[in-house]
Scaffold this motif. Structure first.
Motif, mmCIF file in Angstrom:
data_model
loop_
_atom_site.group_PDB
_atom_site.id
_atom_site.type_symbol
_atom_site.label_atom_id
_atom_site.label_comp_id
_atom_site.label_asym_id
_atom_site.label_seq_id
_atom_site.Cartn_x
_atom_site.Cartn_y
_atom_site.Cartn_z
ATOM 1 N N THR A 58 0.866 -1.257 0.025
ATOM 2 C CA THR A 58 0.057 0.050 0.090
ATOM 3 C C THR A 58 0.818 1.371 -0.186
ATOM 4 N N ASP A 59 0.243 2.465 0.050
ATOM 5 C CA ASP A 59 0.876 3.468 -0.153
ATOM 6 C C ASP A 59 1.907 3.982 1.405
ATOM 7 N N PRO A 60 3.259 4.120 1.129
ATOM 8 C CA PRO A 60 4.143 4.184 2.299
ATOM 9 C C PRO A 60 3.557 5.564 2.964
ATOM 10 N N LYS A 77 -3.996 2.290 2.802
ATOM 11 C CA LYS A 77 -3.833 3.634 3.236
ATOM 12 C C LYS A 77 -4.128 4.417 1.988
ATOM 13 N N SER A 78 -3.737 4.091 0.713
ATOM 14 C CA SER A 78 -4.386 4.667 -0.375
ATOM 15 C C SER A 78 -4.277 3.636 -1.683
ATOM 16 N N MET A 79 -5.039 3.803 -2.791
ATOM 17 C CA MET A 79 -4.828 3.072 -3.815
ATOM 18 C C MET A 79 -3.582 3.309 -4.979
ATOM 19 N N HIS A 138 -2.132 0.628 -6.697
ATOM 20 C CA HIS A 138 -3.148 -0.039 -7.303
ATOM 21 C C HIS A 138 -3.777 0.666 -8.601
ATOM 22 N N LYS A 139 -3.501 2.157 -8.449
ATOM 23 C CA LYS A 139 -4.127 2.878 -9.547
ATOM 24 C C LYS A 139 -3.057 2.696 -10.590
ATOM 25 N N GLN A 140 -1.839 2.874 -10.469
ATOM 26 C CA GLN A 140 -0.725 2.597 -11.437
ATOM 27 C C GLN A 140 -0.981 1.141 -12.063
ATOM 28 N N ILE A 167 -7.587 3.420 5.553
ATOM 29 C CA ILE A 167 -7.383 3.420 7.111
ATOM 30 C C ILE A 167 -6.020 4.005 7.179
ATOM 31 N N ARG A 168 -5.537 5.022 8.032
ATOM 32 C CA ARG A 168 -4.382 5.492 8.280
ATOM 33 C C ARG A 168 -4.720 5.710 9.896
ATOM 34 N N LEU A 169 -4.026 4.925 10.535
ATOM 35 C CA LEU A 169 -3.782 5.173 12.080
ATOM 36 C C LEU A 169 -2.920 6.161 12.580
ATOM 37 N N SER A 215 -12.777 8.447 3.261
ATOM 38 C CA SER A 215 -12.790 7.985 1.696
ATOM 39 C C SER A 215 -12.139 8.913 1.121
ATOM 40 N N GLN A 216 -11.496 8.567 -0.105
ATOM 41 C CA GLN A 216 -11.108 9.483 -0.996
ATOM 42 C C GLN A 216 -11.749 9.130 -2.460
ATOM 43 N N LEU A 217 -11.927 10.311 -3.388
ATOM 44 C CA LEU A 217 -12.138 9.916 -4.565
ATOM 45 C C LEU A 217 -10.831 9.660 -5.366
ATOM 46 N N ASP A 218 -10.308 8.876 -5.609
ATOM 47 C CA ASP A 218 -8.928 8.496 -6.063
ATOM 48 C C ASP A 218 -9.082 8.337 -7.689
ATOM 49 N N ILE A 219 -8.451 9.155 -8.307
ATOM 50 C CA ILE A 219 -8.593 9.281 -9.738
ATOM 51 C C ILE A 219 -7.229 9.083 -10.436
ATOM 52 N N PHE A 245 7.702 8.537 -2.976
ATOM 53 C CA PHE A 245 8.529 8.182 -4.273
ATOM 54 C C PHE A 245 7.895 8.367 -5.413
ATOM 55 N N TYR A 246 6.646 8.006 -5.302
ATOM 56 C CA TYR A 246 5.739 7.737 -6.509
ATOM 57 C C TYR A 246 5.424 9.092 -7.116
ATOM 58 N N ASP A 247 5.573 10.238 -6.698
ATOM 59 C CA ASP A 247 5.398 11.468 -7.311
ATOM 60 C C ASP A 247 6.714 11.877 -8.286
ATOM 61 N N GLU A 271 1.731 13.990 -11.498
ATOM 62 C CA GLU A 271 2.427 12.943 -12.543
ATOM 63 C C GLU A 271 3.332 12.107 -11.580
ATOM 64 N N ARG A 272 3.229 10.819 -12.362
ATOM 65 C CA ARG A 272 3.902 9.782 -11.457
ATOM 66 C C ARG A 272 5.022 9.210 -11.915
ATOM 67 N N GLU A 273 5.999 8.630 -11.165
ATOM 68 C CA GLU A 273 7.046 7.852 -11.549
ATOM 69 C C GLU A 273 6.812 6.571 -11.901
ATOM 70 N N GLY A 302 -2.790 11.788 -11.448
ATOM 71 C CA GLY A 302 -3.823 11.700 -10.815
ATOM 72 C C GLY A 302 -3.986 12.403 -9.741
ATOM 73 N N GLY A 303 -4.803 12.040 -8.588
ATOM 74 C CA GLY A 303 -5.144 12.560 -7.445
ATOM 75 C C GLY A 303 -6.336 11.901 -6.565
ATOM 76 N N GLY A 304 -6.231 12.291 -5.370
ATOM 77 C CA GLY A 304 -7.302 11.854 -4.417
ATOM 78 C C GLY A 304 -8.017 13.135 -3.794
HETATM 79 N N1 ASN Z 1 -4.501 9.571 -3.602
HETATM 80 C C1 ASN Z 1 -2.972 10.379 -3.479
HETATM 81 C C2 ASN Z 1 -2.447 10.325 -5.023
HETATM 82 O O1 ASN Z 1 -3.350 10.118 -5.870
HETATM 83 C C3 ASN Z 1 -2.262 9.487 -2.696
HETATM 84 C C4 ASN Z 1 -2.572 9.788 -1.112
HETATM 85 O O2 ASN Z 1 -3.769 9.790 -0.912
HETATM 86 N N2 ASN Z 1 -1.444 9.585 -0.449
HETATM 87 O O3 ASN Z 1 -1.625 10.972 -5.210
#
Ligand code: ASN
Length: 304
Positions: free
Chosen positions: A47-49, A70-72, A75-77, A95-97, A113-117, A200-202, A231-233, A270-272
């Motif tokens: 999951t997201d670090p 923690k975020s998808m 999985h989106k990639q 879930i983020r504790l 919840s986030q709308l992840d795009i 790292f993924y940004d 934008e993604r790595e 993308g983004g959330g």
């Molecule tokens: N959803 C965010 C993204 O797409 C990542 C996050 O929630 N940390 O960049």
């Protein structure tokens, strides 16, 4: 035990009506723009670090250690690997504790919840424009359909003008967090902050090291962060370099790195958008726990 039931607050009905309109408008907007809706992932080997420290949320299933999402982002990639799939969204529970000191921020929940795009081949301009149109569309719908509810809540809501103002963190003399807080308090319209050193993924600029092709959308009136994205790595070499730079344990990401090493990941942006944070802004409530019947606030005892 002292227990506050947000569920029976008189504001809950107007808030839920506003939330229903907003979620329908957001997803209608994406459907109209030919995005495919995917179902959420809640358990995975990866999951997201994140870029801030939270407590571990892991479970053991038949001897396999699995993470609660923690975020998808990863999985989106992965979902964009097939050539035919280019635009996706997920209404994604996370879930983020969080540490207890986030309680007073008014905008953290340990379950939200986030709308992840995510859009294949998109650059930041294209995504930011889409996000602006989406947010304006949803706010317009809420104003049209929920004028009575907004009045009940005493909330005056403006339809923002596009394009939104853009700041670059390069130009800040204070820390990004301080600048974000200050500008959000001063602003009457949503705005963007570019270039935040994060996960790292940004995408980091190839020539200007330390410049990040990411963006945060910030609500005005002191409501703070609305959306974060980038934008993604996607190149294995860069992903590994940045994971190492951040002191991450590469073995924990073996399945993801295997795919990346086969050059299967595609360029995307993308983004959330935080749903509870959006509803908090729409309803004009100061603490996020006021808009959610079963809010789990960092540091507070969980009842339901
Ligand atoms: N959803 C965010 C993204 O797409 C990542 C996050 O929630 N940390 O960049």
């Amino acid at each position: 035990m002292k227990q506050k039931l947000t569920l029976i607050s008189k504001d809950m009905l107007p808030i839920l009506k506003i939330q229903s309109t907003a979620i329908k408008a957001l997803t209608d907007f994406l459907d109209k723009n030919e995005f495919l809706q995917m179902m959420p992932v809640m358990l995975s080997t990866v999951t997201d670090p994140l870029c801030h420290s939270v407590y571990d949320a892991k479970i053991n299933y038949l001897g396999q250690e699995l993470q609660l999402t923690k975020s998808m982002i990863l999985h989106k990639q992965l979902a964009l690997i097939p050539d035919e799939i280019s635009k996706i969204y997920i209404m994604s529970p996370n879930i983020r504790l969080e540490k207890a000191n986030c309680e007073s921020s008014g905008r953290h929940l340990i379950e939200f919840s986030q709308l992840d795009i995510e859009m294949k081949k998109a650059r930041k301009k294209e995504f930011m424009q889409l996000a602006e149109e989406m947010v304006v569309y949803a706010i317009t719908k809420v104003k049209e359909k929920n004028s009575k509810e907004l009045e009940q809540l005493g909330r005056k809501l403006q339809i923002p003008k596009t394009p939104f103002k853009v700041y670059d963190s390069k130009d800040f003399k204070e820390s990004i967090n301080d600048a974000e807080k200050r500008l959000s308090k001063e602003a009457t319209e949503p705005f963007w902050i570019l270039n935040h050193k994060r996960e790292f993924y940004d995408m980091e600029d190839k020539t200007e090291k330390g410049y990040y092709h990411n963006y945060d959308l910030i609500w005005p009136e002191g409501f703070g962060e609305a959306l974060s994205g980038a934008e993604r790595e996607f190149e294995f070499k860069e992903i590994v370099r940045k994971m190492k730079e951040r002191g991450m344990n590469l073995e924990d990401y073996e399945s993801y790195l295997n795919v990346a090493s086969k050059k299967l990941l595609k360029p995307s942006a993308g983004g959330g958008l935080g749903i509870e944070r959006f509803v908090r802004y729409l309803a004009g409530k100061r603490h996020i726990s006021e808009i959610s019947p079963f809010a789990k606030v960092p540091g507070r005892k969980i009842t339901f």
